[in-house]
Design a protein around this motif. Structure first.
Motif, PDB file in Angstrom:
ATOM      1  N   TYR A 153     -17.371  19.419  30.625  1.00  0.00           N
ATOM      2  CA  TYR A 153     -17.512  20.471  30.168  1.00  0.00           C
ATOM      3  C   TYR A 153     -17.979  20.512  32.263  1.00  0.00           C
ATOM      4  N   ILE A 154     -18.952  19.482  32.725  1.00  0.00           N
ATOM      5  CA  ILE A 154     -19.390  19.714  33.545  1.00  0.00           C
ATOM      6  C   ILE A 154     -18.299  19.551  34.422  1.00  0.00           C
ATOM      7  N   LYS A 155     -17.212  18.884  34.586  1.00  0.00           N
ATOM      8  CA  LYS A 155     -16.062  18.410  35.679  1.00  0.00           C
ATOM      9  C   LYS A 155     -15.442  19.291  35.633  1.00  0.00           C
ATOM     10  N   ALA A 156     -15.598  20.496  34.455  1.00  0.00           N
ATOM     11  CA  ALA A 156     -14.376  21.727  34.552  1.00  0.00           C
ATOM     12  C   ALA A 156     -15.116  22.552  35.533  1.00  0.00           C
ATOM     13  N   HIS A 157     -16.031  22.610  35.098  1.00  0.00           N
ATOM     14  CA  HIS A 157     -16.784  23.375  35.956  1.00  0.00           C
ATOM     15  C   HIS A 157     -16.895  23.034  37.238  1.00  0.00           C
ATOM     16  N   GLU A 158     -17.160  22.227  37.579  1.00  0.00           N
ATOM     17  CA  GLU A 158     -17.620  22.165  38.732  1.00  0.00           C
ATOM     18  C   GLU A 158     -16.444  22.087  39.691  1.00  0.00           C
ATOM     19  N   SER A 159     -15.412  21.556  39.541  1.00  0.00           N
ATOM     20  CA  SER A 159     -13.678  21.240  39.968  1.00  0.00           C
ATOM     21  C   SER A 159     -13.061  23.068  39.769  1.00  0.00           C
ATOM     22  N   LYS A 192     -24.207  25.451  38.915  1.00  0.00           N
ATOM     23  CA  LYS A 192     -25.244  24.465  38.432  1.00  0.00           C
ATOM     24  C   LYS A 192     -25.959  24.601  37.202  1.00  0.00           C
ATOM     25  N   PHE A 193     -25.587  23.326  36.999  1.00  0.00           N
ATOM     26  CA  PHE A 193     -25.372  22.636  35.392  1.00  0.00           C
ATOM     27  C   PHE A 193     -27.653  21.963  35.411  1.00  0.00           C
ATOM     28  N   LEU A 194     -28.113  22.940  34.954  1.00  0.00           N
ATOM     29  CA  LEU A 194     -29.196  22.373  34.925  1.00  0.00           C
ATOM     30  C   LEU A 194     -30.208  21.642  34.419  1.00  0.00           C
ATOM     31  N   THR A 221     -14.517  21.303  17.547  1.00  0.00           N
ATOM     32  CA  THR A 221     -15.463  23.026  18.345  1.00  0.00           C
ATOM     33  C   THR A 221     -17.639  21.791  18.569  1.00  0.00           C
ATOM     34  N   VAL A 222     -17.557  22.177  20.436  1.00  0.00           N
ATOM     35  CA  VAL A 222     -19.004  21.443  20.123  1.00  0.00           C
ATOM     36  C   VAL A 222     -20.099  22.705  20.362  1.00  0.00           C
ATOM     37  N   ARG A 223     -21.200  22.605  20.243  1.00  0.00           N
ATOM     38  CA  ARG A 223     -22.022  23.543  20.130  1.00  0.00           C
ATOM     39  C   ARG A 223     -22.879  22.630  21.922  1.00  0.00           C
ATOM     40  N   PHE A 224     -22.947  23.982  22.429  1.00  0.00           N
ATOM     41  CA  PHE A 224     -24.449  23.440  24.097  1.00  0.00           C
ATOM     42  C   PHE A 224     -24.945  24.830  24.161  1.00  0.00           C
ATOM     43  N   HIS A 225     -26.243  24.347  24.240  1.00  0.00           N
ATOM     44  CA  HIS A 225     -27.679  25.330  24.833  1.00  0.00           C
ATOM     45  C   HIS A 225     -28.837  24.709  25.353  1.00  0.00           C
ATOM     46  N   THR A 226     -27.527  25.784  26.759  1.00  0.00           N
ATOM     47  CA  THR A 226     -28.005  24.599  28.162  1.00  0.00           C
ATOM     48  C   THR A 226     -28.736  25.393  29.116  1.00  0.00           C
ATOM     49  N   ARG A 227     -29.486  25.522  30.552  1.00  0.00           N
ATOM     50  CA  ARG A 227     -29.444  26.071  30.929  1.00  0.00           C
ATOM     51  C   ARG A 227     -29.192  25.819  32.051  1.00  0.00           C
ATOM     52  N   GLN A 228     -28.397  27.534  32.582  1.00  0.00           N
ATOM     53  CA  GLN A 228     -27.708  27.078  34.307  1.00  0.00           C
ATOM     54  C   GLN A 228     -27.851  27.644  35.137  1.00  0.00           C
ATOM     55  N   GLN A 229     -27.486  27.876  36.329  1.00  0.00           N
ATOM     56  CA  GLN A 229     -27.601  28.913  37.514  1.00  0.00           C
ATOM     57  C   GLN A 229     -26.315  28.970  37.804  1.00  0.00           C
ATOM     58  N   LEU A 230     -25.355  30.744  37.910  1.00  0.00           N
ATOM     59  CA  LEU A 230     -23.886  31.578  38.373  1.00  0.00           C
ATOM     60  C   LEU A 230     -24.804  31.923  39.020  1.00  0.00           C
ATOM     61  N   SER A 231     -23.717  32.308  40.699  1.00  0.00           N
ATOM     62  CA  SER A 231     -23.525  33.321  41.321  1.00  0.00           C
ATOM     63  C   SER A 231     -22.227  33.584  41.888  1.00  0.00           C
ATOM     64  N   GLU A 244     -28.571  32.720  42.508  1.00  0.00           N
ATOM     65  CA  GLU A 244     -28.759  31.162  42.624  1.00  0.00           C
ATOM     66  C   GLU A 244     -30.311  31.232  42.766  1.00  0.00           C
ATOM     67  N   ILE A 245     -30.880  31.618  42.344  1.00  0.00           N
ATOM     68  CA  ILE A 245     -33.021  31.101  41.970  1.00  0.00           C
ATOM     69  C   ILE A 245     -32.782  31.726  40.551  1.00  0.00           C
ATOM     70  N   LEU A 246     -32.863  32.493  40.106  1.00  0.00           N
ATOM     71  CA  LEU A 246     -32.898  32.594  38.603  1.00  0.00           C
ATOM     72  C   LEU A 246     -32.375  31.561  37.584  1.00  0.00           C
ATOM     73  N   ALA A 247     -32.250  30.806  36.829  1.00  0.00           N
ATOM     74  CA  ALA A 247     -31.732  30.177  35.626  1.00  0.00           C
ATOM     75  C   ALA A 247     -31.674  31.004  34.472  1.00  0.00           C
ATOM     76  N   LYS A 248     -30.612  30.893  33.871  1.00  0.00           N
ATOM     77  CA  LYS A 248     -30.084  31.938  32.108  1.00  0.00           C
ATOM     78  C   LYS A 248     -30.346  30.143  31.157  1.00  0.00           C
ATOM     79  N   ASP A 249     -30.558  31.419  30.260  1.00  0.00           N
ATOM     80  CA  ASP A 249     -29.998  29.947  28.240  1.00  0.00           C
ATOM     81  C   ASP A 249     -28.820  30.357  28.331  1.00  0.00           C
TER      82      ASP A 249
END
Length: 314
Positions: A153-159, A192-194, A221-231, A244-249
């Motif tokens: 999941y992380i590598k797919a979004h980074e690419s 960014k995956f926090l 199906t995998v359940r993810f509950h994470t904190r991320q930053q997106l802009s 780029e400053i605020l993070a969301k659940d």
């Protein structure tokens, strides 16, 4: 006198001369050694060249078939076969229905307890599907797979952020690739995956066959509950979405798929399940509405128009 007579006899060559075995070349193409004549003949093959000026359109079908047999050409079939490879399915079969209020409702609440009982009842199908997956992959484990799924999941979004299309294809399926790339042309994405607020867990699993009984695909199906930053920025550098400053659940249900029948099949991101009770997405910050002009600006424009009219009259 005697000397002259001897000289004349020598010129007549009455005495036997020495025999020389030197080959004499002639103008003919005949080889001087006929020992390997047969082998030299087999070196050259007489090729019967086709007549390219033949009019096949006016020939009968039997004549055309005879010509093709002579040349060893397979006759064309009345249909056209195109080989194709199915590496992923076209959607999610028996998609997971997330419980309402997941990630927010308390475990002690009655609605959440009722949903937990319903999930336990539906868990039998998932257990059978996991057993089917283990018959193809003996090392499959749900706990270890959750960490692997998070890395994918992380590598797919980074690419996607780095705009690397080649690597993105290795982490997402052919169905998810256009959905990942949709509306990203000319945009700059910062993601960014926090951290993980809750450890990821497998909530749903299904297996199905495509075309034949041996061609089996598996979906988890995998359940993810994470904190991320997106802009997201447009091509002019203006902020469209996020910060780029605020993070969301972020609470997501990501479907991973693998071609189980393929020996070299890998798990890839296939789809994301968005429940009906999920809040709507935030709209873009940019709009296409023209701002209202102030009276002072209107007066200046009217004055400029009058001056332009005077110049035109002159």
């Amino acid at each position: 006198m005697a000397n002259t007579i001897l000289v004349k006899f020598n010129q007549l060559r009455l005495l036997p001369t020495a025999v020389y075995l030197q080959a004499n070349r002639t103008t003919t193409s005949k080889h001087y050694n006929p020992k390997f004549k047969k082998h030299r003949k087999e070196k050259f093959l007489k090729v019967e060249l086709p007549d390219f000026n033949e009019d096949f359109e006016n020939m009968s079908q039997e004549r055309v078939r005879q010509k093709m047999k002579e040349r060893g050409v397979v006759p064309p079939r009345p249909w056209v076969e195109r080989p194709f490879y199915i590496s992923s399915t076209g959607g999610v079969f028996e998609s997971y229905v997330p419980p309402e209020g997941d990630g927010k409702a308390s475990l002690v609440s009655t609605s959440r307890a009722k949903q937990a009982v319903e999930l336990i009842e539906k868990k039998s199908k998932s257990m059978m599907a996991i057993r089917k997956i283990k018959s193809f992959d003996e090392d499959f484990d749900t706990k270890a797979f959750c960490q692997t799924a998070q890395d994918i999941y992380i590598k797919a979004h980074e690419s996607l952020v780095s705009n690397d299309k080649k690597i993105l294809r290795t982490y997402v399926t052919e169905k998810a690739y256009p959905e990942f790339r949709h509306n990203t042309e000319g945009k700059t994405i910062r993601w960014k995956f926090l951290e993980s607020l809750e450890p990821p867990r497998v909530v749903h699993a299904r297996c199905t066959d495509v075309i034949s009984k041996e061609n089996i695909f598996g979906q988890v199906t995998v359940r993810f509950h994470t904190r991320q930053q997106l802009s997201v920025y447009d091509r002019f550098g203006r902020l469209l979405h996020g910060s780029e400053i605020l993070a969301k659940d972020v609470l997501e249900y990501v479907v991973f798929e693998k071609h189980l029948s393929n020996l070299y099949g890998v798990w890839r991101v296939h789809d994301k399940i968005i429940p009906d009770w999920a809040p709507p997405k935030d709209p873009s910050k940019l709009t296409m509405i023209m701002p209202e002009e102030t009276p002072a600006v209107e007066a200046v424009e009217a004055k400029d128009e009058k001056e332009v009219a005077k110049i035109a009259d002159k």
